[in-house]
Enzyme design. Structure first.
Site, short mmCIF file in Angstrom:
data_model
loop_
_atom_site.label_atom_id
_atom_site.label_comp_id
_atom_site.label_asym_id
_atom_site.label_seq_id
_atom_site.Cartn_x
_atom_site.Cartn_y
_atom_site.Cartn_z
N ASP A 33 0.83 -1.21 0.00
CA ASP A 33 0.00 0.00 0.00
C ASP A 33 0.87 1.26 0.00
OD1 ASP A 33 -2.37 1.32 -0.05
OD2 ASP A 33 -2.87 0.98 2.06
N ASN A 81 -10.45 -3.06 -6.55
CA ASN A 81 -9.64 -2.07 -7.28
C ASN A 81 -10.20 -1.69 -8.65
OD1 ASN A 81 -6.41 -3.20 -5.96
ND2 ASN A 81 -7.76 -1.57 -5.24
C1 FPP Z 1 -1.69 0.06 -3.60
O1 FPP Z 1 -1.25 1.41 -3.50
C2 FPP Z 1 -1.06 -0.57 -4.76
C3 FPP Z 1 -1.73 -1.19 -5.78
C4 FPP Z 1 -3.20 -1.30 -5.84
C5 FPP Z 1 -1.00 -1.76 -6.93
C6 FPP Z 1 0.18 -2.58 -6.57
C7 FPP Z 1 0.84 -3.06 -7.78
C8 FPP Z 1 2.18 -3.07 -7.98
C9 FPP Z 1 3.17 -2.60 -6.98
C10 FPP Z 1 2.70 -3.60 -9.27
C11 FPP Z 1 3.08 -5.04 -9.11
C12 FPP Z 1 3.46 -5.64 -10.39
C13 FPP Z 1 3.33 -6.96 -10.69
C14 FPP Z 1 3.68 -7.47 -12.01
C15 FPP Z 1 2.80 -7.92 -9.75
P1 FPP Z 1 -2.34 2.57 -3.62
O2 FPP Z 1 -2.44 2.95 -5.07
O3 FPP Z 1 -3.60 2.13 -2.99
O4 FPP Z 1 -1.66 3.73 -2.82
P2 FPP Z 1 -2.42 4.82 -1.96
O5 FPP Z 1 -3.10 4.09 -0.84
O6 FPP Z 1 -1.30 5.69 -1.50
O7 FPP Z 1 -3.37 5.52 -2.89
#
Ligand code: FPP
Length: 253
Positions: A33, A81
């Site tokens: 996260d 998501n």
């Molecule tokens: C949460 O942060 C993150 C995600 C929903 C995406 C995670 C995906 C990756 C790190 C890419 C992985 C790649 C592969 C190929 C598996 P957020 O966007 O919710 O952050 P926030 O809470 O600060 O808005």
């Protein structure tokens, strides 16, 4: 520090000397996260956070392999998501596809077995094909089991298992009294992978967010305020040191 610099630094590749090899978790699950916040803090679009988060994931996978942790599971995309802005969802799907394609050769060289769990049928067809190819090609690799939860929801996974078991009972293949934990686990998408011993969540939220609901029954939880793109080997070291301080009782005294 970049992934390349870390790999070139033999000190960071070694298990830190204060950690006990025999008390390492056999499986670490991560809720990655904070990508969006990381980008926002730098005045960048959210997608840049996901891009950097991908580099972090790659290094944490290498770190687990280097330090002798045999399984890592990462929550890449939850069933909730899809509610994000369309362009972010599109970006993530394209990112997953590109990364899986780009990293396949390296995963073979490094003996990584990759598995995707979640409702994969709902993903774009081209991504699904890359996923199938990667899972099939790496299926015999042994160094580390790397599981990516994509379009994954813990409740949905449990319901899916219930439906499969109910169908077997209906067909007379199974008696209700045969249903125990072991049988149930065989119907989960994580069948064959031991339950996580440690679940790490970055960016401070104290929630499980529908991740591996059945499997984390006895996992130790570790929450850090660090945002996922900044979660490096030093942070992993801290998480493992905290884990090794915990007394795991599994409900006993
Ligand atoms: C949460 O942060 C993150 C995600 C929903 C995406 C995670 C995906 C990756 C790190 C890419 C992985 C790649 C592969 C190929 C598996 P957020 O966007 O919710 O952050 P926030 O809470 O600060 O808005």
């Amino acid at each position: 520090m970049t992934v390349e610099k870390i790999t070139a630094n033999p000190v960071l590749q070694q298990l830190p000397p204060d950690l006990l090899r025999e008390r390492l978790p056999r499986h670490v699950a991560v809720i990655m996260d904070g990508n969006g916040r990381w980008a926002k803090q730098r005045g960048l679009p959210r997608i840049m956070g996901h891009r950097r988060g991908t580099d972090t994931l790659k290094d944490i996978l290498r770190c687990c392999k280097d330090w002798g942790i045999p399984a890592l599971t990462a929550y890449a995309f939850s069933t909730e998501n899809w509610g994000r802005p369309l362009e972010e969802v599109d970006f993530l799907m394209t990112l997953f596809e590109r990364v899986v394609r780009r990293e396949l050769r390296e995963m073979m060289e490094e003996d990584v077995q990759i598995r995707f769990v979640g409702d994969l049928d709902a993903l774009p067809k081209s991504l699904h094909l890359e996923i199938d190819r990667a899972m099939q090609q790496t299926s015999q690799n042994k160094s580390i089991q790397f599981t990516v939860a994509t379009n994954y929801g813990g409740r949905q996974e449990i319901l899916h298992a219930c439906r499969e078991i109910a169908a077997k009972v209906q067909q007379g293949l199974l008696n209700p009294e045969d249903i125990d934990e072991s049988l149930f686990e065989h119907h989960l998408s994580t069948a064959g992978i031991c339950d996580p011993d440690l679940m790490i969540r970055t960016s401070g939220e104290m929630r499980i967010s529908n991740f591996l609901l059945w499997q984390v029954a006895y996992a130790e939880l570790y929450v850090t305020d660090t945002l996922w793109p900044d979660f490096d080997r030093t942070e992993m070291h801290r998480a493992l040191a905290a884990y090794q301080q915990r007394e795991r009782r599994f409900g006993k005294v």
